[in-house]
Design a protein around this motif. Structure first.
Motif, PDB file in Angstrom:
ATOM      1  N   GLU A   1      -3.515 -20.259 -15.073  1.00  0.00           N
ATOM      2  CA  GLU A   1      -2.769 -19.108 -14.756  1.00  0.00           C
ATOM      3  C   GLU A   1      -3.099 -18.847 -13.510  1.00  0.00           C
ATOM      4  OE1 GLU A   1      -2.428 -16.507 -18.866  1.00  0.00           O
ATOM      5  OE2 GLU A   1      -4.255 -16.595 -17.804  1.00  0.00           O
ATOM      6  N   ARG A   2      -4.498 -19.164 -12.948  1.00  0.00           N
ATOM      7  CA  ARG A   2      -4.870 -18.794 -11.696  1.00  0.00           C
ATOM      8  C   ARG A   2      -4.287 -19.554 -10.546  1.00  0.00           C
ATOM      9  NH1 ARG A   2      -9.843 -18.348 -14.193  1.00  0.00           N
ATOM     10  NH2 ARG A   2     -10.630 -20.371 -13.598  1.00  0.00           N
ATOM     11  N   THR A   3      -3.675 -20.820 -11.084  1.00  0.00           N
ATOM     12  CA  THR A   3      -2.684 -21.518 -10.018  1.00  0.00           C
ATOM     13  C   THR A   3      -1.365 -20.719  -9.437  1.00  0.00           C
ATOM     14  OG1 THR A   3      -1.600 -22.744 -11.563  1.00  0.00           O
ATOM     15  CG2 THR A   3      -3.797 -23.639 -10.603  1.00  0.00           C
ATOM     16  N   VAL A   4      -0.822 -20.011 -10.424  1.00  0.00           N
ATOM     17  CA  VAL A   4       0.419 -19.152 -10.379  1.00  0.00           C
ATOM     18  C   VAL A   4       0.077 -17.835  -9.935  1.00  0.00           C
ATOM     19  CG1 VAL A   4       2.283 -18.620 -11.501  1.00  0.00           C
ATOM     20  CG2 VAL A   4       1.407 -20.571 -11.857  1.00  0.00           C
ATOM     21  N   LEU A   5      -0.840 -17.097 -10.270  1.00  0.00           N
ATOM     22  CA  LEU A   5      -1.395 -15.800 -10.109  1.00  0.00           C
ATOM     23  C   LEU A   5      -1.166 -15.327  -8.680  1.00  0.00           C
ATOM     24  CD1 LEU A   5      -2.555 -13.280 -11.488  1.00  0.00           C
ATOM     25  CD2 LEU A   5      -4.800 -14.026 -10.833  1.00  0.00           C
ATOM     26  N   PRO A   6      -1.303 -16.155  -7.647  1.00  0.00           N
ATOM     27  CA  PRO A   6      -1.101 -15.279  -6.014  1.00  0.00           C
ATOM     28  C   PRO A   6       0.442 -15.153  -6.231  1.00  0.00           C
ATOM     29  CG  PRO A   6      -2.675 -17.235  -6.115  1.00  0.00           C
ATOM     30  CD  PRO A   6      -2.116 -17.203  -7.434  1.00  0.00           C
ATOM     31  N   ASN A   7       1.104 -15.989  -6.606  1.00  0.00           N
ATOM     32  CA  ASN A   7       2.700 -15.671  -6.549  1.00  0.00           C
ATOM     33  C   ASN A   7       3.088 -14.438  -7.240  1.00  0.00           C
ATOM     34  OD1 ASN A   7       2.913 -18.084  -5.181  1.00  0.00           O
ATOM     35  ND2 ASN A   7       3.366 -19.120  -7.160  1.00  0.00           N
ATOM     36  N   LEU A   8       2.616 -14.276  -8.574  1.00  0.00           N
ATOM     37  CA  LEU A   8       2.679 -13.194  -9.172  1.00  0.00           C
ATOM     38  C   LEU A   8       2.244 -11.691  -8.629  1.00  0.00           C
ATOM     39  CD1 LEU A   8       3.541 -11.725 -11.798  1.00  0.00           C
ATOM     40  CD2 LEU A   8       1.205 -12.296 -12.855  1.00  0.00           C
ATOM     41  N   LEU A   9       1.120 -11.802  -7.861  1.00  0.00           N
ATOM     42  CA  LEU A   9       0.528 -10.738  -7.098  1.00  0.00           C
ATOM     43  C   LEU A   9       1.472 -10.558  -6.188  1.00  0.00           C
ATOM     44  CD1 LEU A   9      -3.293 -11.485  -6.814  1.00  0.00           C
ATOM     45  CD2 LEU A   9      -1.753 -10.036  -8.763  1.00  0.00           C
ATOM     46  N   VAL A  10       2.077 -11.266  -5.296  1.00  0.00           N
ATOM     47  CA  VAL A  10       3.255 -11.254  -4.220  1.00  0.00           C
ATOM     48  C   VAL A  10       4.468 -10.680  -4.665  1.00  0.00           C
ATOM     49  CG1 VAL A  10       4.549 -12.611  -2.550  1.00  0.00           C
ATOM     50  CG2 VAL A  10       2.233 -13.006  -2.558  1.00  0.00           C
ATOM     51  N   ASP A  11       4.857 -10.976  -5.959  1.00  0.00           N
ATOM     52  CA  ASP A  11       6.124 -10.531  -6.402  1.00  0.00           C
ATOM     53  C   ASP A  11       5.854  -9.169  -6.638  1.00  0.00           C
ATOM     54  OD1 ASP A  11       7.301 -12.937  -6.327  1.00  0.00           O
ATOM     55  OD2 ASP A  11       7.203 -13.368  -8.500  1.00  0.00           O
ATOM     56  N   ALA A  12       4.829  -8.760  -7.334  1.00  0.00           N
ATOM     57  CA  ALA A  12       4.449  -7.520  -7.751  1.00  0.00           C
ATOM     58  C   ALA A  12       4.286  -6.278  -6.227  1.00  0.00           C
ATOM     59  CB  ALA A  12       3.257  -7.365  -8.534  1.00  0.00           C
TER      60      ALA A  12
END
Length: 193
Positions: free
Chosen positions: A159-170
């Motif tokens: 999950e941590r590999t994808v998390l930065p993208n999720l934070l940017v989206d939010a």
């Protein structure tokens, strides 16, 4: 009408909780503060706040991390709305959401708490659910793991590999809500595939 938005990221205080799924709302605040070149400082409303504009002439953001535990978030949020003379319609709450798949952002205005204690306490303190929510999907716990344990664990290495993208989206969703309105933001984030 004010061009100010109060953006509250829900979570638990202290470094021991910082990487928990339950604190994803506060992780998004860090992304927004970076965009606005703003730093957090303590406020008398029992919250850490950062103020700034992400684009010159754009809306002003008051980014707020309540210094309370998740289920007591409403007091600081209510106090900040009063301090800045803002209506709850100018509030955006960032929070984790078990019922949405991980790496998904969903946006809504109003409604109930859906079992989320931070939202429940915020509604109780404001006397209304009429505020915008940026619901950040963390997915359901695997197997029989209790939800309460799952949300208080850090994101997995995958999950941590994808998390930065999720934070940017939010963070992008917050900006879009403030500049173009909730319907435009919903159109972008609810139809993204």
């Amino acid at each position: 009408m004010s061009d100010t938005w109060l953006v509250a990221g829900l979570g638990n205080p202290g470094p021991g909780y910082a990487g928990n799924r339950h604190n994803v709302g506060q992780m998004v605040l860090a992304e927004l503060a970076s965009r606005a070149s703003a730093s957090f400082k303590n406020h008398k409303a029992n919250a850490a706040i950062a103020e700034g504009r992400i684009v010159p002439g754009g809306p002003k953001f008051v980014l707020a991390k309540p210094n309370t535990y998740m289920n007591l978030s409403g007091g600081p949020i209510s106090a900040l709305l009063k301090f800045y003379s803002l209506d709850p319609s100018r509030l955006i709450v960032l929070h984790d959401e078990l019922d949405i798949p991980f790496d998904t952002v969903r946006l809504k205005f109003g409604g109930g708490h859906g079992g989320h204690n931070g939202i429940r306490d915020t509604i109780a303190h404001l006397g209304t659910g009429d505020f915008t929510r940026v619901r950040i999907g963390i997915g359901r716990p695997p197997g029989r793991q209790p939800a309460a344990d799952f949300v208080l664990r850090d994101f997995s290495s995958d999950e941590r590999t994808v998390l930065p993208n999720l934070l940017v989206d939010a963070a992008d969703a917050v900006e879009l809500i403030a500049t173009e309105g909730l319907p435009a933001a919903q159109l972008k984030f609810h139809t993204a595939g």
